[in-house]
Motif scaffolding. Structure first.
Motif, PDB file in Angstrom:
ATOM      1  N   GLY A 154      -8.002  -8.449  -4.237  1.00 28.16           N
ATOM      2  CA  GLY A 154      -7.675  -7.036  -4.419  1.00 28.16           C
ATOM      3  C   GLY A 154      -6.266  -6.842  -4.931  1.00 28.16           C
ATOM      4  O   GLY A 154      -6.022  -6.036  -5.855  1.00 28.16           O
ATOM      5  N   SER A 162     -13.138   2.185   2.923  1.00 30.25           N
ATOM      6  CA  SER A 162     -13.707   0.860   2.680  1.00 30.25           C
ATOM      7  C   SER A 162     -13.267  -0.129   3.749  1.00 30.25           C
ATOM      8  O   SER A 162     -13.936  -1.137   3.977  1.00 30.25           O
ATOM      9  CB  SER A 162     -13.296   0.344   1.295  1.00 30.25           C
ATOM     10  OG  SER A 162     -11.909   0.065   1.247  1.00 30.25           O
ATOM     11  N   GLN A 163     -12.150   0.178   4.444  1.00 25.81           N
ATOM     12  CA  GLN A 163     -11.708  -0.687   5.546  1.00 25.81           C
ATOM     13  C   GLN A 163     -12.349  -0.256   6.856  1.00 25.81           C
ATOM     14  O   GLN A 163     -13.053  -1.026   7.497  1.00 25.81           O
ATOM     15  CB  GLN A 163     -10.188  -0.664   5.654  1.00 25.81           C
ATOM     16  CG  GLN A 163      -9.649  -1.545   6.778  1.00 25.81           C
ATOM     17  CD  GLN A 163      -8.187  -1.885   6.609  1.00 25.81           C
ATOM     18  OE1 GLN A 163      -7.670  -1.929   5.505  1.00 25.81           O
ATOM     19  NE2 GLN A 163      -7.505  -2.128   7.711  1.00 25.81           N
ATOM     20  N   THR A 206      -8.873  -4.416  -1.061  1.00 22.80           N
ATOM     21  CA  THR A 206      -7.860  -4.590  -0.007  1.00 22.80           C
ATOM     22  C   THR A 206      -8.373  -4.056   1.328  1.00 22.80           C
ATOM     23  O   THR A 206      -8.094  -4.630   2.384  1.00 22.80           O
ATOM     24  CB  THR A 206      -6.547  -3.874  -0.376  1.00 22.80           C
ATOM     25  OG1 THR A 206      -6.759  -2.466  -0.451  1.00 22.80           O
ATOM     26  CG2 THR A 206      -5.994  -4.370  -1.708  1.00 22.80           C
ATOM     27  N   GLY A 207      -9.137  -2.944   1.266  1.00 17.74           N
ATOM     28  CA  GLY A 207      -9.714  -2.406   2.498  1.00 17.74           C
ATOM     29  C   GLY A 207     -10.814  -3.285   3.054  1.00 17.74           C
ATOM     30  O   GLY A 207     -10.872  -3.534   4.257  1.00 17.74           O
ATOM     31  N   ARG A 221      -9.957   3.683  -0.296  1.00 18.47           N
ATOM     32  CA  ARG A 221      -9.365   2.457   0.246  1.00 18.47           C
ATOM     33  C   ARG A 221      -9.426   2.455   1.762  1.00 18.47           C
ATOM     34  O   ARG A 221      -9.807   1.454   2.386  1.00 18.47           O
ATOM     35  CB  ARG A 221      -7.902   2.330  -0.207  1.00 18.47           C
ATOM     36  CG  ARG A 221      -7.324   0.929  -0.034  1.00 18.47           C
ATOM     37  CD  ARG A 221      -5.923   0.955   0.490  1.00 18.47           C
ATOM     38  NE  ARG A 221      -5.863   1.429   1.861  1.00 18.47           N
ATOM     39  CZ  ARG A 221      -6.166   0.682   2.922  1.00 18.47           C
ATOM     40  NH1 ARG A 221      -6.556  -0.562   2.775  1.00 18.47           N
ATOM     41  NH2 ARG A 221      -6.102   1.183   4.149  1.00 18.47           N
ATOM     42  N   THR A 222      -9.090   3.581   2.386  1.00 23.64           N
ATOM     43  CA  THR A 222      -9.116   3.667   3.842  1.00 23.64           C
ATOM     44  C   THR A 222     -10.536   3.539   4.389  1.00 23.64           C
ATOM     45  O   THR A 222     -10.794   2.790   5.334  1.00 23.64           O
ATOM     46  CB  THR A 222      -8.501   4.997   4.300  1.00 23.64           C
ATOM     47  OG1 THR A 222      -7.146   5.077   3.841  1.00 23.64           O
ATOM     48  CG2 THR A 222      -8.509   5.103   5.820  1.00 23.64           C
ATOM     49  N   VAL A 258       0.802  -1.227   0.000  1.00 27.54           N
ATOM     50  CA  VAL A 258       0.000   0.000   0.000  1.00 27.54           C
ATOM     51  C   VAL A 258       0.840   1.285   0.000  1.00 27.54           C
ATOM     52  O   VAL A 258       0.476   2.238  -0.694  1.00 27.54           O
ATOM     53  CB  VAL A 258      -0.996  -0.031   1.179  1.00 27.54           C
ATOM     54  CG1 VAL A 258      -1.733   1.300   1.311  1.00 27.54           C
ATOM     55  CG2 VAL A 258      -1.995  -1.165   0.970  1.00 27.54           C
ATOM     56  N   ARG A 282      -8.696  -9.956   0.138  1.00 30.06           N
ATOM     57  CA  ARG A 282      -7.487  -9.147  -0.020  1.00 30.06           C
ATOM     58  C   ARG A 282      -6.590  -9.710  -1.112  1.00 30.06           C
ATOM     59  O   ARG A 282      -5.972  -8.945  -1.865  1.00 30.06           O
ATOM     60  CB  ARG A 282      -6.726  -9.046   1.307  1.00 30.06           C
ATOM     61  CG  ARG A 282      -5.488  -8.192   1.192  1.00 30.06           C
ATOM     62  CD  ARG A 282      -5.033  -7.601   2.505  1.00 30.06           C
ATOM     63  NE  ARG A 282      -5.832  -6.455   2.908  1.00 30.06           N
ATOM     64  CZ  ARG A 282      -5.556  -5.707   3.977  1.00 30.06           C
ATOM     65  NH1 ARG A 282      -4.524  -5.995   4.741  1.00 30.06           N
ATOM     66  NH2 ARG A 282      -6.318  -4.675   4.284  1.00 30.06           N
ATOM     67  N   ALA A 285      -8.096  -1.585  -4.995  1.00 31.61           N
ATOM     68  CA  ALA A 285      -7.756  -0.819  -3.791  1.00 31.61           C
ATOM     69  C   ALA A 285      -8.860  -0.942  -2.743  1.00 31.61           C
ATOM     70  O   ALA A 285      -8.585  -1.105  -1.548  1.00 31.61           O
ATOM     71  CB  ALA A 285      -7.524   0.641  -4.160  1.00 31.61           C
ATOM     72  N   CYS A 286     -10.128  -0.879  -3.183  1.00 34.23           N
ATOM     73  CA  CYS A 286     -11.241  -1.001  -2.240  1.00 34.23           C
ATOM     74  C   CYS A 286     -11.321  -2.407  -1.663  1.00 34.23           C
ATOM     75  O   CYS A 286     -11.628  -2.582  -0.470  1.00 34.23           O
ATOM     76  CB  CYS A 286     -12.551  -0.635  -2.926  1.00 34.23           C
ATOM     77  SG  CYS A 286     -12.699   1.132  -3.324  1.00 34.23           S
TER      78      CYS A 286
END
Length: 406
Positions: free
Chosen positions: A89, A58-59, A109-110, A55-56, A30, A86, A106-107
């Motif tokens: 992602g 979505s986590q 991964t979150g 991304r942030t 990241v 993940r 990216a989303c």
């Protein structure tokens, strides 16, 4: 038919190891995403910020969902599902040939992190409770070790990513996918299986989490912690620019934070346990407020030409990290007092989701204010005072919220 439940004292080493490996896989990829978006996809700074923000959020925004799913279907299933998402992602980041799959990757991964993080914390809380009942290591100490293992992974991850940087970002993303694929296989073998609950599926299984006024007040007050900690990425570069530094100065300052956590997290967690979470939480937030006040004292004056120009930034990092070490294990140790075993995941998820919402709203409101702090002037003090105000309010609020728990 009775199900098999592995001994809870066997879980913590697996959970600590998973946090270490997860952070290696995360921080190897990241931190290099922004460079890939700028240099390879030629995106503007605004577009890059939007993608990283998505991304942030979505986590953090999905933590409550991940925790609720963990309570309903079992931590093991949700953790394994999070690993799969993940991996997907990272594969999209590695193989995507246009902006759409890159944003989706990216989303994902979150979202993957939102599934396994609250589930792992809920398992650790249960195992820590069992350990404490047997007169072994306390639950707060397990969370402190959890933070140390995560920090070790956060230190080694960027190093691993930098070693692969010569091959390109797509190869880094493939390596990250391989790390989570290996973790998926190990956790499949090691994590405990879930009891089959004979209960109806609720449409909103986490709703009861918000029927506790004291818990709602607790997570709202605690949410300024994540807003404050996020300033390592938003406000700290502004202070470095004001002092005449460069991006190269960020590395040693982040290393300072990691070294402090590795050396002092466990001793401070033990100290906090002796004092009591109800008293240590307001103290931790006062440290956060002091971190911003420390920079405010120097923001209006011209920086010296020597290495001393970085002293306000170093004090900011040290005070913020100390507050973090006092706060996080103590707060996570308190969550089981609000929840039973069937809703632990939802409660941990709610704690993180509240912080994610605070970051999104706070950065939106205060991000433009930080432009005043780029140049030494009386106006440069104002954004730092505003940032100091939020953790100070949290310290006062938590003093009253936690007073009945002493």
């Amino acid at each position: 038919m009775p199900f098999y439940r592995p001994a809870t004292h066997l879980w913590p080493p697996v959970l600590l190891g998973s946090q270490f490996v997860f952070n290696i896989g995360f921080y190897a990829v990241v931190p290099f995403l922004a460079i890939f978006l700028r240099d390879d996809l030629l995106l503007s700074g605004g577009a890059i910020g939007l993608i990283l923000g998505l991304r942030t959020f979505s986590q953090q925004g999905m933590f409550i969902v991940g925790g609720a799913l963990s309570d309903r279907y079992g931590a093991r299933s949700v953790i394994l599902c999070g690993c799969v998402i993940r991996v997907a992602g990272y594969l999209l980041l590695a193989l995507g040939d246009s902006l759409t799959p890159i944003v989706l990757g990216a989303c994902l991964t979150g979202i993957g992190g939102a599934l396994f993080s609250p589930s792992i914390e809920a398992l650790l809380a249960k195992a820590g409770t069992d350990s404490e009942a047997r007169g072994k290591r306390s639950r707060a100490e397990w969370f402190a070790l959890f933070a140390v293992c995560g920090e070790l992974g956060a230190v080694l991850g960027p190093v691993a990513g930098a070693l692969l940087a010569g091959f390109g970002f797509r190869q880094i993303a493939l390596a990250g996918a391989a790390v989570f694929l290996i973790a998926l296989g190990v956790l499949h073998l090691c994590l405990p299986r879930h009891t089959s609950h004979k209960q109806a599926l609720k449409i909103i299984p986490w709703w009861t989490t918000f029927r506790q006024p004291r818990f709602v007040a607790f997570i709202i007050a605690y949410s300024s912690w994540l807003l404050s900690y996020n300033q390592l990425y938003l406000a700290l570069p502004v202070e470095i620019a004001r002092s005449g530094g460069s991006e190269k100065d960020l590395g040693p300052l982040f290393m300072l934070a990691s070294v402090l956590i590795i050396l002092f997290q466990l001793p401070l967690a033990r100290f906090a346990r002796r004092i009591g979470a109800a008293r240590i939480l307001p103290t931790g937030f006062l440290f956060l407020s002091a971190a911003f006040l420390c920079v405010a004292l120097f923001a209006g004056s011209e920086p010296p030409d020597s290495w001393q120009r970085l002293l306000p930034a170093a004090c900011f990092v040290a005070l913020l990290t100390t507050g973090q070490m006092l706060l996080v294990p103590a707060a996570k140790d308190l969550i089981p007092q609000f929840a039973d075993h069937s809703t632990l995941g939802a409660h941990y998820g709610a704690l993180s989701t509240a912080g994610g919402c605070a970051v999104l709203a706070g950065n939106f409101m205060l991000g433009s204010q930080l432009d005043q702090a780029l140049i030494p002037s009386p106006a440069a003090v104002i954004p730092w005072l505003q940032l100091a105000f939020f953790p100070f309010c949290s310290a006062v609020a938590l003093y009253f919220i936690c007073r009945p728990m002493r």
